[in-house]
Enzyme design. Structure first.
Site, mmCIF file in Angstrom:
data_model
loop_
_atom_site.group_PDB
_atom_site.id
_atom_site.type_symbol
_atom_site.label_atom_id
_atom_site.label_comp_id
_atom_site.label_asym_id
_atom_site.label_seq_id
_atom_site.Cartn_x
_atom_site.Cartn_y
_atom_site.Cartn_z
ATOM 1 N N ASP A 166 -6.725 -5.884 -5.064
ATOM 2 C CA ASP A 166 -7.738 -5.909 -4.004
ATOM 3 C C ASP A 166 -8.795 -4.843 -4.291
ATOM 4 O OD1 ASP A 166 -9.073 -6.302 -1.649
ATOM 5 O OD2 ASP A 166 -7.504 -5.427 -0.373
ATOM 6 N N LYS B 119 -12.072 -5.092 -4.474
ATOM 7 C CA LYS B 119 -13.353 -5.231 -3.757
ATOM 8 C C LYS B 119 -14.528 -4.775 -4.631
ATOM 9 C CE LYS B 119 -11.372 -4.963 0.891
ATOM 10 N NZ LYS B 119 -9.984 -4.522 0.655
ATOM 11 N N PHE B 120 -14.646 -5.416 -5.786
ATOM 12 C CA PHE B 120 -15.768 -5.128 -6.682
ATOM 13 C C PHE B 120 -17.082 -5.408 -5.960
ATOM 14 C CE2 PHE B 120 -12.360 -6.286 -9.747
ATOM 15 C CZ PHE B 120 -12.360 -5.139 -10.510
ATOM 16 N N ASP C 104 0.817 -1.214 0.000
ATOM 17 C CA ASP C 104 0.000 0.000 0.000
ATOM 18 C C ASP C 104 0.851 1.263 0.000
ATOM 19 O OD1 ASP C 104 -2.243 -1.621 -0.032
ATOM 20 O OD2 ASP C 104 -2.441 -1.645 2.147
ATOM 21 N N GLY D 12 -22.878 -7.702 -12.431
ATOM 22 C CA GLY D 12 -21.882 -8.451 -13.206
ATOM 23 C C GLY D 12 -21.342 -7.721 -14.422
ATOM 24 N N THR E 62 -2.180 -5.469 -4.372
ATOM 25 C CA THR E 62 -2.125 -4.032 -4.651
ATOM 26 C C THR E 62 -3.522 -3.404 -4.555
ATOM 27 O OG1 THR E 62 -2.389 -4.495 -7.028
ATOM 28 C CG2 THR E 62 -0.141 -4.230 -6.205
ATOM 29 N N HIS E 63 -3.490 -2.069 -4.386
ATOM 30 C CA HIS E 63 -4.679 -1.225 -4.591
ATOM 31 C C HIS E 63 -4.245 -0.255 -5.675
ATOM 32 C CE1 HIS E 63 -7.228 -2.453 -1.256
ATOM 33 N NE2 HIS E 63 -6.260 -2.261 -0.378
ATOM 34 N N ASP F 281 -20.362 -4.262 -7.814
ATOM 35 C CA ASP F 281 -21.461 -3.844 -8.691
ATOM 36 C C ASP F 281 -22.082 -5.048 -9.403
ATOM 37 O OD1 ASP F 281 -23.143 -2.159 -10.331
ATOM 38 O OD2 ASP F 281 -21.684 -0.558 -10.013
HETATM 39 O O1 S5P Z 1 -11.189 -7.011 5.907
HETATM 40 C C1 S5P Z 1 -10.226 -6.603 5.307
HETATM 41 C C2 S5P Z 1 -9.986 -6.967 3.971
HETATM 42 C C3 S5P Z 1 -8.819 -6.517 3.354
HETATM 43 S S1 S5P Z 1 -8.457 -7.155 1.798
HETATM 44 N N1 S5P Z 1 -9.310 -5.823 5.935
HETATM 45 C C4 S5P Z 1 -8.175 -5.355 5.327
HETATM 46 O O2 S5P Z 1 -7.383 -4.653 5.983
HETATM 47 N N2 S5P Z 1 -7.925 -5.672 4.000
HETATM 48 C C5 S5P Z 1 -6.725 -5.145 3.280
HETATM 49 O O3 S5P Z 1 -5.561 -5.659 3.913
HETATM 50 C C6 S5P Z 1 -6.590 -3.617 3.298
HETATM 51 O O4 S5P Z 1 -7.211 -3.077 2.156
HETATM 52 C C7 S5P Z 1 -5.086 -3.409 3.329
HETATM 53 O O5 S5P Z 1 -4.564 -3.370 2.017
HETATM 54 C C8 S5P Z 1 -4.542 -4.639 4.012
HETATM 55 C C9 S5P Z 1 -4.201 -4.484 5.481
HETATM 56 O O6 S5P Z 1 -3.173 -3.569 5.686
HETATM 57 P P1 S5P Z 1 -2.480 -3.368 7.117
HETATM 58 O O7 S5P Z 1 -1.568 -2.211 6.904
HETATM 59 O O8 S5P Z 1 -3.544 -3.103 8.118
HETATM 60 O O9 S5P Z 1 -1.724 -4.656 7.407
#
Ligand code: S5P
Length: 267
Positions: free
Chosen positions: A91, A93-94, A38, A98, A61-62, A96
């Site tokens: 990641d 997180k779609f 991130d 299909g 990635t985001h 909407d």
């Molecule tokens: O429930 C969730 C799902 C995800 S995918 N909680 C999360 O934190 N995430 C992702 O995991 C979030 O988008 C981030 O990229 C990562 C956690 O990051 P950290 O810095 O807290 O370890």
């Protein structure tokens, strides 16, 4: 060590190429770490991935948080992942319908062209998974969806009958390789593993060697506990990218997760 030995029933029950690729990479690097890279600048993100790559099993990635994103720069991220044979997981997180999800998988970032895995919420109904799969088919690539069955953040709504329905649908769809579970609460995770069975992976954010509350409602559990409770991949962001020494931190997460997998499998 052979993947079948350490992954046991999960290896036997999952022959989807994406799942097998993940388990093989994790076995080779002796790590269940999926880095949540991130970082908001291309150069920082690339430097991070290159430095900790050998301790990883996957890269998450985001793409839409990167301020100076370019297609050419992103090809370097994909190449850095390929160098150590990591699945690249967007990641997104779609959530909407299909048909729109299929378009979003293309769009500005061309996610379908480089991502091996994406996350999706099932809130809009089961066609979202078909939307993702159709987009990969459009570009002649294989991919897999991780459905959000739980979340790590305080006060989230992914519980009860909703979470049950996500698991029930995901278990029956070939495009769903696994679920996102809550790494911060081993007892919830154990319950999720019971509902999921052996035939799908569970990947868990909300893990940190320093257990407790994180920023803005994030919660953390210990990586060892998460793996023992049934996690197949620990998603670690700030535990690595905010560490003073990210390389040493990535090694520590790799070691903790790998030892826990050996303990779990009795290998
Ligand atoms: O429930 C969730 C799902 C995800 S995918 N909680 C999360 O934190 N995430 C992702 O995991 C979030 O988008 C981030 O990229 C990562 C956690 O990051 P950290 O810095 O807290 O370890």
């Amino acid at each position: 060590m052979e993947p079948a030995e350490v992954w046991g029933e999960r290896w036997a029950a999952m022959n989807a190429p994406i799942a097998r690729q993940y388990m093989t990479a994790a076995t080779r690097s002796q790590s269940l770490v999926c880095l949540a890279a991130d970082r908001t600048k291309m150069s920082d993100l690339l430097a991070l991935v290159r430095s900790v790559g050998p301790s990883l099993a996957a890269l998450k990635t985001h793409v839409d948080v990167v301020e100076d994103w370019t297609k050419e720069g992103w090809a370097e991220v994909r190449a850095a992942a390929d160098e150590v044979d990591l699945l690249l997981f967007e990641d997104r997180k779609f959530a909407d319908i299909g048909g729109i999800t299929q378009k979003q998988m293309h769009g500005l970032y061309g996610v379908a062209e480089w991502a091996d895995l994406v996350t999706a919420h099932l809130i809009s109904g089961p066609d979202i998974v078909d939307g993702c799969m159709a987009a990969w088919a459009d570009v002649g690539r294989d991919g897999g969806v991780l459905l959000l069955a739980q979340m790590s953040s305080r006060g989230n709504l992914l519980a009860g009958p909703y979470s049950d329905a996500v698991v029930a649908h995901g278990r029956g769809h070939d495009g769903v390789v696994g679920f996102i579970g809550n790494g911060s609460r081993p007892e919830e995770l154990r319950d999720l593993r019971g509902r999921v069975g052996e035939g799908r992976m569970i990947w868990t954010p909300g893990v940190n060697l320093a257990v407790g509350d994180g920023a803005m409602g994030q919660r953390y559990g210990h990586p060892r506990e998460a793996v023992l409770a049934g996690s197949d991949a620990i998603i670690v962001g700030s535990g690595i990218h905010k560490a003073e020494d990210p390389v040493a931190a990535a090694k520590a997460y790799a070691e903790a997760s790998w030892q826990a997998l050996l303990e779990r499998s009795g290998a």
